[in-house]
Design a protein around this motif. Structure first.
Motif, PDB file in Angstrom:
ATOM      1  N   GLY A  43       1.303  -3.817  -9.895  1.00 26.56           N
ATOM      2  CA  GLY A  43       1.466  -3.537 -11.363  1.00 26.56           C
ATOM      3  C   GLY A  43       1.809  -4.719 -12.003  1.00 26.56           C
ATOM      4  O   GLY A  43       1.411  -5.114 -13.119  1.00 26.56           O
ATOM      5  N   GLU A  44       2.478  -5.621 -11.344  1.00 29.12           N
ATOM      6  CA  GLU A  44       3.093  -6.804 -12.184  1.00 29.12           C
ATOM      7  C   GLU A  44       2.225  -7.991 -12.066  1.00 29.12           C
ATOM      8  O   GLU A  44       2.651  -9.103 -12.353  1.00 29.12           O
ATOM      9  N   ASN A  45       1.325  -7.872 -11.013  1.00 27.65           N
ATOM     10  CA  ASN A  45       0.383  -9.183 -10.596  1.00 27.65           C
ATOM     11  C   ASN A  45      -0.854  -8.896 -11.712  1.00 27.65           C
ATOM     12  O   ASN A  45      -1.603  -8.230 -12.001  1.00 27.65           O
ATOM     13  N   ASP A  46      -0.703 -10.301 -12.151  1.00 29.10           N
ATOM     14  CA  ASP A  46      -1.803 -10.482 -13.410  1.00 29.10           C
ATOM     15  C   ASP A  46      -3.401 -10.514 -12.846  1.00 29.10           C
ATOM     16  O   ASP A  46      -4.125 -10.279 -13.792  1.00 29.10           O
ATOM     17  N   ASP A  47      -3.483 -10.790 -11.824  1.00 26.34           N
ATOM     18  CA  ASP A  47      -4.804 -10.797 -10.868  1.00 26.34           C
ATOM     19  C   ASP A  47      -5.366  -9.439 -10.573  1.00 26.34           C
ATOM     20  O   ASP A  47      -6.421  -9.480 -10.328  1.00 26.34           O
ATOM     21  N   VAL A  48      -4.613  -8.398 -11.067  1.00 25.53           N
ATOM     22  CA  VAL A  48      -4.991  -7.349 -10.604  1.00 25.53           C
ATOM     23  C   VAL A  48      -5.206  -6.323 -12.115  1.00 25.53           C
ATOM     24  O   VAL A  48      -4.352  -6.307 -12.627  1.00 25.53           O
ATOM     25  N   LYS A  49      -6.361  -5.779 -11.993  1.00 27.92           N
ATOM     26  CA  LYS A  49      -6.788  -5.070 -13.243  1.00 27.92           C
ATOM     27  C   LYS A  49      -6.614  -3.457 -13.004  1.00 27.92           C
ATOM     28  O   LYS A  49      -6.635  -2.575 -13.550  1.00 27.92           O
ATOM     29  N   VAL A  50      -6.959  -3.156 -11.595  1.00 27.74           N
ATOM     30  CA  VAL A  50      -6.930  -1.589 -11.204  1.00 27.74           C
ATOM     31  C   VAL A  50      -6.561  -1.599  -9.610  1.00 27.74           C
ATOM     32  O   VAL A  50      -6.670  -2.557  -8.816  1.00 27.74           O
ATOM     33  N   ILE A  51      -5.992  -0.223  -9.287  1.00 29.66           N
ATOM     34  CA  ILE A  51      -5.362  -0.252  -7.824  1.00 29.66           C
ATOM     35  C   ILE A  51      -6.295   0.924  -7.282  1.00 29.66           C
ATOM     36  O   ILE A  51      -6.402   1.842  -7.806  1.00 29.66           O
ATOM     37  N   ILE A  52      -6.606   0.722  -6.030  1.00 28.62           N
ATOM     38  CA  ILE A  52      -7.195   1.859  -5.234  1.00 28.62           C
ATOM     39  C   ILE A  52      -5.986   1.910  -4.237  1.00 28.62           C
ATOM     40  O   ILE A  52      -5.483   1.165  -3.501  1.00 28.62           O
ATOM     41  N   LEU A  53      -5.680   3.526  -3.945  1.00 29.61           N
ATOM     42  CA  LEU A  53      -4.669   3.867  -3.143  1.00 29.61           C
ATOM     43  C   LEU A  53      -5.498   4.772  -1.924  1.00 29.61           C
ATOM     44  O   LEU A  53      -6.059   5.646  -2.388  1.00 29.61           O
ATOM     45  N   LYS A  54      -5.150   4.253  -0.713  1.00 27.91           N
ATOM     46  CA  LYS A  54      -6.013   4.933   0.375  1.00 27.91           C
ATOM     47  C   LYS A  54      -4.969   5.082   1.469  1.00 27.91           C
ATOM     48  O   LYS A  54      -3.997   4.362   1.559  1.00 27.91           O
ATOM     49  N   SER A  55      -5.267   5.620   2.490  1.00 28.29           N
ATOM     50  CA  SER A  55      -4.766   5.673   3.754  1.00 28.29           C
ATOM     51  C   SER A  55      -5.602   5.322   4.911  1.00 28.29           C
ATOM     52  O   SER A  55      -6.859   5.474   4.684  1.00 28.29           O
ATOM     53  N   GLY A  56      -5.154   4.839   6.042  1.00 20.81           N
ATOM     54  CA  GLY A  56      -6.047   4.377   7.177  1.00 20.81           C
ATOM     55  C   GLY A  56      -6.249   5.800   7.902  1.00 20.81           C
ATOM     56  O   GLY A  56      -5.948   6.873   7.873  1.00 20.81           O
ATOM     57  N   GLY A  57      -7.366   5.450   8.831  1.00 19.74           N
ATOM     58  CA  GLY A  57      -7.900   6.762   9.609  1.00 19.74           C
ATOM     59  C   GLY A  57      -8.842   7.658   8.912  1.00 19.74           C
ATOM     60  O   GLY A  57      -9.219   7.208   7.768  1.00 19.74           O
ATOM     61  N   ASP A  58      -9.402   8.311   9.765  1.00 17.68           N
ATOM     62  CA  ASP A  58     -10.775   9.337   9.160  1.00 17.68           C
ATOM     63  C   ASP A  58     -10.361  10.608   8.658  1.00 17.68           C
ATOM     64  O   ASP A  58     -11.210  11.014   7.868  1.00 17.68           O
TER      65      ASP A  58
END
Length: 250
Positions: A43-58
């Protein structure tokens, strides 16, 4: 994959944050802390405009709290600290000035429903049924409750909190407002999530930041509220009912 992790990849304005634990993506305290910190940093990184949140595995998005850690809690303060882990993740998502897209590939339980609810736009597969199982072990979805209620409404949240032994399917969750879209496969989900994230990267970051404030208006007391809820769960986990129930999971 056997070792738990939280990892982040940043490219083309998109930060993809992924967590994993071999026990169906259940979340122990150290993983919760790292997840909260990673979201805050993105959230504090100016290079980031949007975040995807995911988990590993199927299969499972998140099985909620780590039963191994729950079983080993011996005092109320330790219990409060443990449940505060979920509070810290939810609050980090709430305070993050970037939109967070949730990618829910499979079943999600307890604290995992809270994490999904704290995303700003959530997409899932048809296999992403949800369950609030806390009452089954004598606790209750106290910490995640405000986030779940914010998405499902009080009626929807109370329904799955009371019916703690039942999974509710992804279409039910879509109709209630948790999931914006539901897909037939993980491949379709990933394609949609990526395309949507790229679309958001073309929006005015300042406008998105201001909209996020609007969306989360009225939650300014959640630092205190979720800490109070964590204390309730930390006390209840020491109850004879819960201790006896948790023994079955050893």
């Amino acid at each position: 994959m056997t070792a738990p992790y939280v990892k982040e990849h940043i490219g083309s304005g998109i930060a993809t944050i992924e967590f994993f634990h071999p026990a169906h993506n259940s979340l122990p305290g150290d993983i919760l802390a790292k997840l909260a910190a990673t979201i805050t940093e993105a959230g504090e990184n100016d290079d980031v405009k949007v975040i995807i949140l995911k988990s590993g595995g199927d299969r499972t998005f998140c099985a909620g709290a780590s039963f191994k850690e729950l079983i080993n809690i011996e005092d109320a303060e330790t219990g409060k600290v443990f449940f505060s882990g979920f509070a810290n993740v939810i609050n980090s998502m709430r305070k993050c000035p970037k939109f967070i897209i949730g990618r829910i590939q499979g079943k999600t339980v307890g604290g995992g429903v809270g994490v999904a609810s704290a995303t700003d736009f959530c997409m899932a597969t048809k296999y992403a049924s949800i369950k609030l199982s806390e009452l089954n072990v004598g606790i209750g979805p106290f910490v995640v409750g405000p986030a779940v209620e914010r998405k499902l409404g009080l009626s929807g949240m109370s329904q799955i909190a009371i019916d703690a032994n039942a999974f509710y399917d992804a279409e039910w969750a879509r109709q209630k407002g948790l999931f914006a879209k539901v897909f037939d496969s993980t491949e379709e989900l990933d394609e949609a999530v990526r395309a949507f994230a790229e679309q958001l990267c073309g929006y005015n970051p300042e406008a998105m930041r201001e909209m996020k404030k609007v969306f989360w208006q009225g939650t300014e007391n959640w630092d205190e509220l979720l800490a109070e809820r964590a204390a309730i769960s930390g006390r209840l986990v020491l109850s004879e009912f819960t201790k006896e129930t948790l023994k079955r999971f050893k």
